[in-house]
Design a protein around this motif. Sequence first.
Motif, short mmCIF file in Angstrom:
data_model
loop_
_atom_site.label_atom_id
_atom_site.label_comp_id
_atom_site.label_asym_id
_atom_site.label_seq_id
_atom_site.Cartn_x
_atom_site.Cartn_y
_atom_site.Cartn_z
N ALA A 81 30.18 -36.82 10.95
CA ALA A 81 29.97 -38.22 10.86
C ALA A 81 31.25 -38.84 10.27
CB ALA A 81 28.88 -38.65 9.78
N PHE A 82 32.19 -38.08 9.15
CA PHE A 82 33.04 -38.54 9.00
C PHE A 82 34.09 -38.95 10.09
CE2 PHE A 82 37.53 -37.64 6.87
CZ PHE A 82 37.52 -38.74 6.10
N PHE A 85 33.41 -41.85 12.03
CA PHE A 85 33.80 -43.06 11.62
C PHE A 85 35.20 -43.32 11.69
CE2 PHE A 85 35.61 -45.02 7.76
CZ PHE A 85 34.72 -46.11 8.07
N LEU A 86 35.90 -42.17 11.36
CA LEU A 86 37.42 -42.52 11.55
C LEU A 86 37.89 -42.80 13.10
CD1 LEU A 86 38.84 -39.52 9.29
CD2 LEU A 86 38.68 -42.08 8.81
N ASP A 87 37.15 -41.91 13.91
CA ASP A 87 37.50 -42.25 15.35
C ASP A 87 37.06 -43.65 15.81
OD1 ASP A 87 38.16 -41.09 17.49
OD2 ASP A 87 36.41 -40.30 18.43
N ASN A 88 36.27 -44.20 15.28
CA ASN A 88 35.97 -45.60 15.61
C ASN A 88 36.53 -46.72 14.66
OD1 ASN A 88 33.79 -45.43 17.60
ND2 ASN A 88 32.52 -44.24 16.01
N TYR A 89 37.17 -46.50 13.76
CA TYR A 89 37.64 -47.44 12.76
C TYR A 89 39.13 -47.22 12.56
CZ TYR A 89 33.09 -49.14 12.02
OH TYR A 89 31.75 -49.84 12.18
#
Length: 259
Positions: A81-82, A85-89
Motif C-alpha cells: 500500500a505504501f 501511494f508513492l506511485d500515485n502521488y
Amino acid sequence: MNGLTIGILLPFFGTALGASCVFMMKKKLAPILQKMLTGFAAGVMTAASVWSLLIPSIEMTDKEGLSGILPAIIGFMIGMAFLLFLDNYIPHQHLDSKQSEGPKSHLSKTAKFVFAITLHNIPEGMAVGVALAGALEHNSYMSMAGAIALSVGIAIQNFPEGAIVSMPLRSMGNSRRKSFLIGALSGAVEPIGAIITILLASIVIPVLPYLLAFAAGAMIYVVVEELIPETQNGKHSNMGTVGFAVGFILMMVLDVLLG
C-alpha cells in the motif's frame, strides 16, 4: 570498514559502478541486454523478499498457526500500500513510456525518470536498514552475515540498475558525466534510508517482523508493477525471464550460504 558501514554503503557502490558504464559503452543499451538486466534485478528482489525478509519475519514471531504469520501478512500488505501511494502521488516516468504517472507536473522527462528509479530504491534501502538494525540488536533470526548477504545481493542487482539509469540519460542528450552523476545519485536514497532506519533502532526492533515484511511487500510491488512488465514488452521477453531466474538463484544462494 566494519560490517555495519559495508552493509550501508554496498548498495550505493553497486549503483555507482553500474552508472559508470556510461563511460565505456555506446549511447544505448541493446534491448536484449536491457531485458536481461531488468529481469535479473526482479529476480534478486523477489528472492531477497522471501529469504532475507519474509522468512525471518515469520520465524521471529516464534508462534504457530495464523498468529505466527499475521505480522508478515500485515507488514507485507502495508508495504504494498505504501508503494502504491508513492506511485500515485509522486510524478515519475518509466524508461519506455511516453506517458507520465502520478500528479501532473512541469518536471523534465529526465527528472521524472530519475524519480521512477528512486521509487524502486526506497524499499531496498529500507530492507537493508531493517536487516542491519536487527543484526545490531543481536537478534537470533537476523545475523550480521545475513544482513550483509542482503546488502551484497542488493548491490549486485543495483549494478545493472545503475547502467539502466545512466545509459538512457545519455541517449536523451545528457553528457556522460551528468548521466553518471544522476545515475549514481539515484541510489543515494538507499544508504540514507538504511541510516534512518538504524538510528530509529529502538523503535524498529519491537516491530521488526512487521518491518521486514513491509520491506518485502514494497519490493514485490516494484517487481510486479514495474520490472516484470518491462521485461515482457516487445521482443526478447524470454531473455528477461532468463535474467529473472539467474538473479533469483544468485540471491537465494547468497542468503543461504552467508545468512
